[in-house]
Motif scaffolding. Structure first.
Motif, PDB file in Angstrom:
ATOM      1  N   ALA A 148       0.830  -1.209   0.000  1.00  0.00           N
ATOM      2  CA  ALA A 148       0.000   0.000   0.000  1.00  0.00           C
ATOM      3  C   ALA A 148       0.859   1.251   0.000  1.00  0.00           C
ATOM      4  CB  ALA A 148      -0.932  -0.015   1.215  1.00  0.00           C
ATOM      5  N   PHE A 149       1.931   1.245   0.774  1.00  0.00           N
ATOM      6  CA  PHE A 149       2.810   2.412   0.847  1.00  0.00           C
ATOM      7  C   PHE A 149       3.448   2.704  -0.512  1.00  0.00           C
ATOM      8  CE2 PHE A 149       7.139   4.085   1.376  1.00  0.00           C
ATOM      9  CZ  PHE A 149       6.858   5.281   2.020  1.00  0.00           C
ATOM     10  N   PHE A 150       4.045   1.678  -1.125  1.00  0.00           N
ATOM     11  CA  PHE A 150       4.682   1.883  -2.434  1.00  0.00           C
ATOM     12  C   PHE A 150       3.666   2.304  -3.483  1.00  0.00           C
ATOM     13  CE2 PHE A 150       7.982  -1.321  -0.863  1.00  0.00           C
ATOM     14  CZ  PHE A 150       8.897  -0.322  -0.553  1.00  0.00           C
ATOM     15  N   ALA A 151       2.493   1.693  -3.454  1.00  0.00           N
ATOM     16  CA  ALA A 151       1.468   2.028  -4.437  1.00  0.00           C
ATOM     17  C   ALA A 151       0.999   3.469  -4.283  1.00  0.00           C
ATOM     18  CB  ALA A 151       0.284   1.067  -4.315  1.00  0.00           C
ATOM     19  N   ILE A 152       0.797   3.916  -3.045  1.00  0.00           N
ATOM     20  CA  ILE A 152       0.336   5.289  -2.805  1.00  0.00           C
ATOM     21  C   ILE A 152       1.394   6.301  -3.236  1.00  0.00           C
ATOM     22  CG2 ILE A 152      -0.179   6.955  -0.976  1.00  0.00           C
ATOM     23  CD1 ILE A 152      -1.664   4.688   0.485  1.00  0.00           C
ATOM     24  N   VAL A 153       2.632   6.069  -2.835  1.00  0.00           N
ATOM     25  CA  VAL A 153       3.700   7.037  -3.122  1.00  0.00           C
ATOM     26  C   VAL A 153       3.984   7.124  -4.618  1.00  0.00           C
ATOM     27  CG1 VAL A 153       6.149   7.544  -2.806  1.00  0.00           C
ATOM     28  CG2 VAL A 153       4.761   6.834  -0.855  1.00  0.00           C
ATOM     29  N   PHE A 154       4.238   5.978  -5.249  1.00  0.00           N
ATOM     30  CA  PHE A 154       4.668   6.014  -6.645  1.00  0.00           C
ATOM     31  C   PHE A 154       3.519   6.284  -7.606  1.00  0.00           C
ATOM     32  CE2 PHE A 154       8.204   3.659  -4.696  1.00  0.00           C
ATOM     33  CZ  PHE A 154       9.265   4.385  -5.211  1.00  0.00           C
ATOM     34  N   SER A 155       2.314   5.857  -7.289  1.00  0.00           N
ATOM     35  CA  SER A 155       1.184   6.187  -8.156  1.00  0.00           C
ATOM     36  C   SER A 155       0.878   7.676  -8.095  1.00  0.00           C
ATOM     37  CB  SER A 155      -0.057   5.374  -7.778  1.00  0.00           C
ATOM     38  OG  SER A 155      -0.485   5.674  -6.461  1.00  0.00           O
ATOM     39  N   THR A 156       1.117   8.301  -6.936  1.00  0.00           N
ATOM     40  CA  THR A 156       0.931   9.749  -6.836  1.00  0.00           C
ATOM     41  C   THR A 156       1.973  10.489  -7.664  1.00  0.00           C
ATOM     42  OG1 THR A 156       0.003   9.524  -4.608  1.00  0.00           O
ATOM     43  CG2 THR A 156       0.791  11.700  -5.246  1.00  0.00           C
ATOM     44  N   LEU A 157       3.228  10.039  -7.599  1.00  0.00           N
ATOM     45  CA  LEU A 157       4.281  10.673  -8.399  1.00  0.00           C
ATOM     46  C   LEU A 157       4.013  10.524  -9.894  1.00  0.00           C
ATOM     47  CD1 LEU A 157       7.460   9.574  -6.390  1.00  0.00           C
ATOM     48  CD2 LEU A 157       6.399  11.836  -6.427  1.00  0.00           C
ATOM     49  N   ILE A 158       3.707   9.310 -10.327  1.00  0.00           N
ATOM     50  CA  ILE A 158       3.449   9.080 -11.750  1.00  0.00           C
ATOM     51  C   ILE A 158       2.184   9.798 -12.188  1.00  0.00           C
ATOM     52  CG2 ILE A 158       2.918   7.311 -13.469  1.00  0.00           C
ATOM     53  CD1 ILE A 158       4.643   5.367 -11.833  1.00  0.00           C
ATOM     54  N   GLY A 159       1.147   9.737 -11.361  1.00  0.00           N
ATOM     55  CA  GLY A 159      -0.094  10.430 -11.693  1.00  0.00           C
ATOM     56  C   GLY A 159       0.094  11.933 -11.805  1.00  0.00           C
ATOM     57  N   SER A 160       0.954  12.495 -10.953  1.00  0.00           N
ATOM     58  CA  SER A 160       1.228  13.927 -11.018  1.00  0.00           C
ATOM     59  C   SER A 160       1.899  14.298 -12.336  1.00  0.00           C
ATOM     60  CB  SER A 160       2.108  14.346  -9.842  1.00  0.00           C
ATOM     61  OG  SER A 160       1.484  14.084  -8.609  1.00  0.00           O
ATOM     62  N   LEU A 161       2.873  13.503 -12.763  1.00  0.00           N
ATOM     63  CA  LEU A 161       3.554  13.772 -14.027  1.00  0.00           C
ATOM     64  C   LEU A 161       2.587  13.678 -15.206  1.00  0.00           C
ATOM     65  CD1 LEU A 161       6.888  11.795 -13.441  1.00  0.00           C
ATOM     66  CD2 LEU A 161       6.545  14.272 -13.342  1.00  0.00           C
ATOM     67  N   ILE A 162       1.728  12.664 -15.171  1.00  0.00           N
ATOM     68  CA  ILE A 162       0.745  12.517 -16.242  1.00  0.00           C
ATOM     69  C   ILE A 162      -0.215  13.701 -16.258  1.00  0.00           C
ATOM     70  CG2 ILE A 162      -1.188  11.122 -17.075  1.00  0.00           C
ATOM     71  CD1 ILE A 162       0.263   8.663 -15.988  1.00  0.00           C
ATOM     72  N   ALA A 163      -0.669  14.109 -15.079  1.00  0.00           N
ATOM     73  CA  ALA A 163      -1.611  15.222 -14.998  1.00  0.00           C
ATOM     74  C   ALA A 163      -1.005  16.513 -15.508  1.00  0.00           C
ATOM     75  CB  ALA A 163      -2.087  15.387 -13.557  1.00  0.00           C
ATOM     76  N   VAL A 164       0.245  16.793 -15.113  1.00  0.00           N
ATOM     77  CA  VAL A 164       0.917  18.009 -15.576  1.00  0.00           C
ATOM     78  C   VAL A 164       1.084  17.978 -17.092  1.00  0.00           C
ATOM     79  CG1 VAL A 164       3.088  19.293 -15.503  1.00  0.00           C
ATOM     80  CG2 VAL A 164       2.080  18.441 -13.388  1.00  0.00           C
ATOM     81  N   GLY A 165       1.431  16.816 -17.639  1.00  0.00           N
ATOM     82  CA  GLY A 165       1.576  16.709 -19.081  1.00  0.00           C
ATOM     83  C   GLY A 165       0.261  16.913 -19.813  1.00  0.00           C
ATOM     84  N   ARG A 166      -0.827  16.473 -19.213  1.00  0.00           N
ATOM     85  CA  ARG A 166      -2.122  16.574 -19.893  1.00  0.00           C
ATOM     86  C   ARG A 166      -2.708  17.984 -19.852  1.00  0.00           C
ATOM     87  NH1 ARG A 166      -6.539  12.237 -18.876  1.00  0.00           N
ATOM     88  NH2 ARG A 166      -7.301  13.373 -20.705  1.00  0.00           N
ATOM     89  N   VAL A 167      -2.347  18.788 -18.872  1.00  0.00           N
ATOM     90  CA  VAL A 167      -2.903  20.146 -18.782  1.00  0.00           C
ATOM     91  C   VAL A 167      -2.015  21.170 -19.480  1.00  0.00           C
ATOM     92  CG1 VAL A 167      -4.080  19.640 -16.619  1.00  0.00           C
ATOM     93  CG2 VAL A 167      -1.798  20.667 -16.559  1.00  0.00           C
ATOM     94  N   SER A 168      -0.871  20.736 -19.997  1.00  0.00           N
ATOM     95  CA  SER A 168       0.007  21.669 -20.689  1.00  0.00           C
ATOM     96  C   SER A 168      -0.699  22.232 -21.921  1.00  0.00           C
ATOM     97  CB  SER A 168       1.302  20.959 -21.102  1.00  0.00           C
ATOM     98  OG  SER A 168       2.090  21.800 -21.900  1.00  0.00           O
ATOM     99  N   LYS A 169      -0.527  23.539 -22.154  1.00  0.00           N
ATOM    100  CA  LYS A 169      -1.171  24.218 -23.282  1.00  0.00           C
ATOM    101  C   LYS A 169      -0.244  24.390 -24.477  1.00  0.00           C
ATOM    102  CE  LYS A 169      -4.923  24.861 -20.862  1.00  0.00           C
ATOM    103  NZ  LYS A 169      -6.155  24.106 -21.164  1.00  0.00           N
TER     104      LYS A 169
END
Length: 256
Positions: free
Chosen positions: A29-50
């Protein structure tokens, strides 16, 4: 209740199995929470780029998120364990980690991280889009670069706005850890099955596993709710409650 053999769970064998299984579940659970948040953040930033130059990246990330979200987590687990980690090159690549964790554990963690990162990316993307555009423009006008603006100004606000949704995903991935038993990871549920097969005390053993998951998920949600309250106080955001604060005021409000 007198016929219940509590020694099955609280005896030496039961305690050892549940403790080892719980430790594996907590790590997953710890690894999944930490690394999915990091990867999800990168994906989110890439998707909102204009930026027009990043349009192919946005399309790729959108397709990737939709693909991951539409494939069952059990199928993804089988893909990672039997497919990706069945390759000798991948096994050689992760060989430094095998002194700490088994291939089954690493494959299970990767499946959970990738699967949940797609959902977390959508939650954080929603938070990023909720931050007023003026925040970004003011930061850039102050001389801050794009990366500094995102890390120090935009993302902290987006995380706070996304936290209610993120808590649901964190609880969800904590519960999803139970699927790793199908590839032989000795997590909490795997050890519960092991103890059940030895004692045939299905109700007692599985009831203890259920109670353990309830406590674990409550700790996760309570911890992140406490973080949200801390951020609210630190950033000067005070929640105004409309609920009466005394019995008299409650009665007056109810009578009105």
């Amino acid at each position: 209740m007198g016929s219940v053999n509590w020694n099955v769970v609280f005896g030496p064998e039961g305690r050892a199995l549940f403790a080892s299984g719980l430790w594996i579940t907590v790590q997953l659970a710890f690894f999944a929470i930490v690394f999915s948040t990091l990867i999800g953040s990168l994906i989110a930033v890439g998707r909102v780029s204009k930026s027009p130059a990043l349009r192919p990246l946005r399309i790729t990330l959108t397709a990737l998120v939709e693909f991951i979200r539409n494939v069952p987590v059990l199928v993804q687990l089988a893909f990672w364990y039997f497919g990706v980690f069945g390759l000798s090159a991948v096994q050689w690549l992760v060989s430094p980690l095998t002194s700490l964790y088994s291939i089954e554990f690493i494959a299970g963690a990767c499946a959970l991280i990738v699967y949940r990162s797609a959902y977390i990316a959508e939650a954080i993307r929603s938070g990023l889009q909720s931050v007023p555009r003026g925040q970004y423009e003011a930061a850039r006008a102050s001389g801050l670069g794009y990366l500094t603006t995102m890390v120090r100004i935009i993302l902290p606000q987006a995380y706070r706005m996304s936290l209610p949704a993120l808590i649901n995903h964190y609880v969800g991935v904590t519960k999803n850890t139970s699927i790793v038993l199908v590839i032989g990871v000795p997590d909490l549920v795997f050890q519960a099955y092991t103890l059940t097969s030895r004692t045939f005390e299905v109700f007692l053993v599985m009831g203890t596993a259920v109670a353990t998951f309830v406590v674990l998920c409550t700790v996760v949600s309570s911890g992140f709710n406490a973080l949200a309250n801390y951020l609210d106080h630190r950033w000067g955001y005070v929640r105004h409650s409309n609920r009466p604060h005394s019995l008299k005021s409650w009665l007056e409000a109810w009578a009105a």
